[in-house]
Design a protein around this motif. Sequence first.
Motif, short mmCIF file in Angstrom:
data_model
loop_
_atom_site.label_atom_id
_atom_site.label_comp_id
_atom_site.label_asym_id
_atom_site.label_seq_id
_atom_site.Cartn_x
_atom_site.Cartn_y
_atom_site.Cartn_z
N TRP A 30 0.79 -1.22 0.00
CA TRP A 30 0.00 0.00 0.00
C TRP A 30 0.83 1.28 0.00
CZ3 TRP A 30 1.61 2.12 4.43
CH2 TRP A 30 1.89 1.29 5.50
N LEU A 31 2.13 1.20 0.17
CA LEU A 31 2.95 2.41 0.15
C LEU A 31 3.35 2.84 -1.26
CD1 LEU A 31 4.37 4.59 1.76
CD2 LEU A 31 6.34 3.07 1.94
N TRP A 32 3.46 1.92 -2.18
CA TRP A 32 4.00 2.26 -3.49
C TRP A 32 3.22 3.35 -4.24
CZ3 TRP A 32 1.55 1.87 -8.10
CH2 TRP A 32 0.45 1.03 -8.18
N PRO A 33 1.88 3.52 -4.09
CA PRO A 33 1.21 4.56 -4.86
C PRO A 33 1.41 5.97 -4.33
CG PRO A 33 -0.41 2.99 -3.96
CD PRO A 33 0.92 2.65 -3.42
N VAL A 34 2.03 6.13 -3.18
CA VAL A 34 2.16 7.46 -2.57
C VAL A 34 2.89 8.43 -3.49
CG1 VAL A 34 3.18 8.77 -0.65
CG2 VAL A 34 1.95 6.66 -0.21
N GLY A 35 3.98 7.99 -4.08
CA GLY A 35 4.75 8.87 -4.97
C GLY A 35 3.95 9.33 -6.18
N TYR A 36 3.20 8.43 -6.77
CA TYR A 36 2.37 8.79 -7.92
C TYR A 36 1.27 9.77 -7.51
CZ TYR A 36 4.66 4.88 -10.18
OH TYR A 36 5.60 4.03 -10.71
N PHE A 37 0.69 9.54 -6.34
CA PHE A 37 -0.36 10.42 -5.83
C PHE A 37 0.19 11.82 -5.60
CE2 PHE A 37 -2.41 12.31 -2.07
CZ PHE A 37 -3.68 12.49 -2.59
N LEU A 38 1.35 11.93 -4.96
CA LEU A 38 1.94 13.25 -4.69
C LEU A 38 2.34 13.96 -5.98
CD1 LEU A 38 4.10 12.37 -1.56
CD2 LEU A 38 1.85 13.49 -1.62
N ARG A 39 2.85 13.20 -6.93
CA ARG A 39 3.21 13.81 -8.21
C ARG A 39 1.97 14.35 -8.92
NH1 ARG A 39 6.17 10.44 -12.84
NH2 ARG A 39 6.47 9.13 -11.01
N ALA A 40 0.87 13.62 -8.86
CA ALA A 40 -0.38 14.07 -9.48
C ALA A 40 -0.91 15.31 -8.77
CB ALA A 40 -1.43 12.96 -9.44
N LYS A 41 -0.80 15.37 -7.45
CA LYS A 41 -1.24 16.55 -6.71
C LYS A 41 -0.49 17.80 -7.19
CE LYS A 41 -2.51 16.83 -2.43
NZ LYS A 41 -3.94 17.05 -2.51
N ILE A 42 0.82 17.66 -7.36
CA ILE A 42 1.62 18.80 -7.83
C ILE A 42 1.24 19.17 -9.26
CG2 ILE A 42 3.96 19.49 -8.49
CD1 ILE A 42 4.95 18.07 -5.99
N TYR A 43 1.06 18.18 -10.10
CA TYR A 43 0.71 18.41 -11.50
C TYR A 43 -0.58 19.24 -11.61
CZ TYR A 43 -0.79 17.50 -16.27
OH TYR A 43 -1.24 17.64 -17.56
N PHE A 44 -1.61 18.82 -10.89
CA PHE A 44 -2.89 19.52 -11.00
C PHE A 44 -2.90 20.83 -10.22
CE2 PHE A 44 -4.15 15.23 -12.24
CZ PHE A 44 -4.77 15.52 -13.45
N ALA A 45 -2.11 20.92 -9.16
CA ALA A 45 -2.03 22.17 -8.41
C ALA A 45 -1.44 23.29 -9.27
CB ALA A 45 -1.19 21.98 -7.15
N LYS A 46 -0.51 22.95 -10.16
CA LYS A 46 0.07 23.95 -11.07
C LYS A 46 -1.01 24.57 -11.94
CE LYS A 46 4.73 22.14 -11.65
NZ LYS A 46 5.68 21.50 -12.58
N LYS A 47 -1.99 23.79 -12.30
CA LYS A 47 -3.07 24.28 -13.16
C LYS A 47 -4.08 25.15 -12.40
CE LYS A 47 -2.81 20.33 -16.25
NZ LYS A 47 -2.46 20.98 -17.50
#
Length: 72
Positions: A30-47
């Motif tokens: 259950w830890l492996w998706p954390v990095g992808y989730f955080l990267r997506a948060k940053i991606y959409f926050a830029k928008k």
Amino acid sequence: MVYCGVYDNSLDNDNYNLARGFNYHQGPEWLWPVGYFLRAKIYFAKKLGKDTYNKTVYLVKNVLSRHYVHME
């Protein structure tokens, strides 16, 4: 090296690597998706603008710093 993805806390056999849920503490998935989730948060926050982006970066750094402290 002894990782087994099947976790059963009630299993009590002669296999030390599986008995009584030992393998749960050897890398649960259950830890492996954390990095992808955080990267997506940053991606959409830029928008969503600079203010949202800055708040998101602060949140992401907070999450990652806790992992860093644990790794230390």
